[in-house]
Design an enzyme around this catalytic site. Structure first.
Site, PDB file in Angstrom:
ATOM      1  N   ASN A   9       0.865  -1.180   0.000  1.00  0.00           N
ATOM      2  CA  ASN A   9       0.000   0.000   0.000  1.00  0.00           C
ATOM      3  C   ASN A   9       0.905   1.235   0.000  1.00  0.00           C
ATOM      4  OD1 ASN A   9      -1.755   2.084   0.567  1.00  0.00           O
ATOM      5  ND2 ASN A   9      -2.175   1.433   2.672  1.00  0.00           N
ATOM      6  N   LYS A  11       0.061   4.287  -0.306  1.00  0.00           N
ATOM      7  CA  LYS A  11      -0.563   5.498   0.270  1.00  0.00           C
ATOM      8  C   LYS A  11      -0.325   6.687  -0.663  1.00  0.00           C
ATOM      9  CE  LYS A  11      -0.019   3.340   4.727  1.00  0.00           C
ATOM     10  NZ  LYS A  11       0.048   3.450   6.175  1.00  0.00           N
ATOM     11  N   HIS A  93      -9.314   1.257   4.940  1.00  0.00           N
ATOM     12  CA  HIS A  93      -8.047   1.466   5.656  1.00  0.00           C
ATOM     13  C   HIS A  93      -8.289   2.420   6.825  1.00  0.00           C
ATOM     14  CE1 HIS A  93      -3.978   2.723   6.589  1.00  0.00           C
ATOM     15  NE2 HIS A  93      -3.575   1.623   5.974  1.00  0.00           N
ATOM     16  N   GLU A  95      -6.729   4.830   7.867  1.00  0.00           N
ATOM     17  CA  GLU A  95      -6.521   6.252   7.548  1.00  0.00           C
ATOM     18  C   GLU A  95      -7.760   6.827   6.854  1.00  0.00           C
ATOM     19  OE1 GLU A  95      -2.748   5.730   5.575  1.00  0.00           O
ATOM     20  OE2 GLU A  95      -1.862   5.154   7.502  1.00  0.00           O
ATOM     21  N   GLU A 163      -5.101  -4.729  10.717  1.00  0.00           N
ATOM     22  CA  GLU A 163      -4.084  -3.690  10.888  1.00  0.00           C
ATOM     23  C   GLU A 163      -4.352  -2.898  12.166  1.00  0.00           C
ATOM     24  OE1 GLU A 163      -2.200  -2.699   6.790  1.00  0.00           O
ATOM     25  OE2 GLU A 163      -3.866  -1.343   7.144  1.00  0.00           O
ATOM     26  N   GLY A 169       2.780   2.368  10.656  1.00  0.00           N
ATOM     27  CA  GLY A 169       3.761   3.433  10.493  1.00  0.00           C
ATOM     28  C   GLY A 169       4.505   3.808  11.763  1.00  0.00           C
ATOM     29  N   SER A 209       3.613  -2.018  10.178  1.00  0.00           N
ATOM     30  CA  SER A 209       5.056  -2.072  10.435  1.00  0.00           C
ATOM     31  C   SER A 209       5.696  -3.416  10.082  1.00  0.00           C
ATOM     32  CB  SER A 209       5.374  -1.682  11.886  1.00  0.00           C
ATOM     33  OG  SER A 209       5.011  -0.330  12.126  1.00  0.00           O
TER      34      SER A 209
END
Ligand code: PGA
Length: 251
Positions: A9, A11, A93, A95, A163, A169, A209
């Site tokens: 991904n 992003k 996701h 985010e 996730e 991250g 991560s």
């Protein structure tokens, strides 16, 4: 058993100058023992598709609208992604759930739109740190799973990515036992809802991560069918060893 899946991904990273990274990944794995998927920014899809013809690397979008077309400035439909060369799309996701206020109901509608356009949906879910600390991880994830996965979900059109929000991250990852607990829970819940054949066929990715140095340990966990990788998917040099670790786990 379904093939394992290594998904990247990107992003909001990568311009045209990054296309050779996808090509390099394809060159490094001409006949991989696992499925490979890269989800670059939508601006790179068509260009990447042209370069990847005949390779083992599939392409995906990072989001789509729930409707097929219409007055939705700035949005993109699943069929547009398909036309640009995508075979899959990430939906839900964290985010998007956080920054764009996306509910699980909306994520489900997006996954359905993906299916209707012939794309497989990579449906993301995961708990926040506060939810984990409060002992609510499985309750949160169970609810997200129930509400986000369409009734017509199959092993061919649906992938689930666990996730944990606090692992994305951050360089922090759950323990193998924590990942195993969630994946076993997800498998049980899918099997109860869809029956054993479909419940087993829907692949369960871990994301957050993942990198070369922790990939083998994560891939050794039961019910982990692959990974959704952010930062470490941006270059072939970083992603390729993760692919190799997954191939080793696939035996
Ligand atoms: P990360 O992102 O690998 O950079 O933690 C994973 C993701 O958000 O899919």
């Amino acid at each position: 058993m379904a093939r394992k899946l290594a998904a990247g991904n990107w992003k909001m990273n990568g311009t045209l100058s990054a296309l050779p990274e996808i090509e390099a990944l394809a060159d490094a794995h001409p006949d991989p023992a696992v499925d490979l998927l890269i989800c670059p920014p939508v601006t790179l899809l068509a260009g990447a598709a042209g370069r990847l013809k005949g390779s083992a690397v599939a392409l995906g979008g990072q989001d789509c609208h729930a409707e097929a077309a219409g007055a939705h400035t700035g949005d993109i439909s699943a069929s547009m992604l398909a036309e640009a060369g995508a075979a899959a799309v990430i939906v839900g996701h964290s985010e998007r759930r956080e920054n764009h206020n996306e509910s699980s109901e909306l994520v489900c509608a997006k996954a359905q739109a993906a299916h209707e356009a012939g794309l497989s949906a990579v449906i993301c879910l995961g708990e926040t740190e506060a939810e984990r600390d409060g002992g609510r991880t499985l309750a949160v994830i169970g609810r997200q799973l129930d509400l986000s996965v369409p009734a017509a979900g199959t092993g061919a059109n649906t992938v689930i990515a666990y996730e944990p929000v606090w692992a994305i991250g951050t360089g922090r990852t759950p323990t193998a036992a924590q990942i195993g607990e969630v994946h076993a829970f997800l498998r049980g819940r899918l099997t109860a809802r869809f029956g054993p054949a479909t419940g087993q066929a829907i692949r369960l990715l871990y994301g957050g991560s993942v990198k070369a140095s922790n990939a083998a340990e994560i891939f050794a966990v039961a019910e982990v069918d692959g990974a959704l990788v952010g930062g470490a998917s941006l270059t072939a040099a970083a992603f390729s060893p993760i692919v190799t670790a997954l191939e080793a786990a696939a035996g």
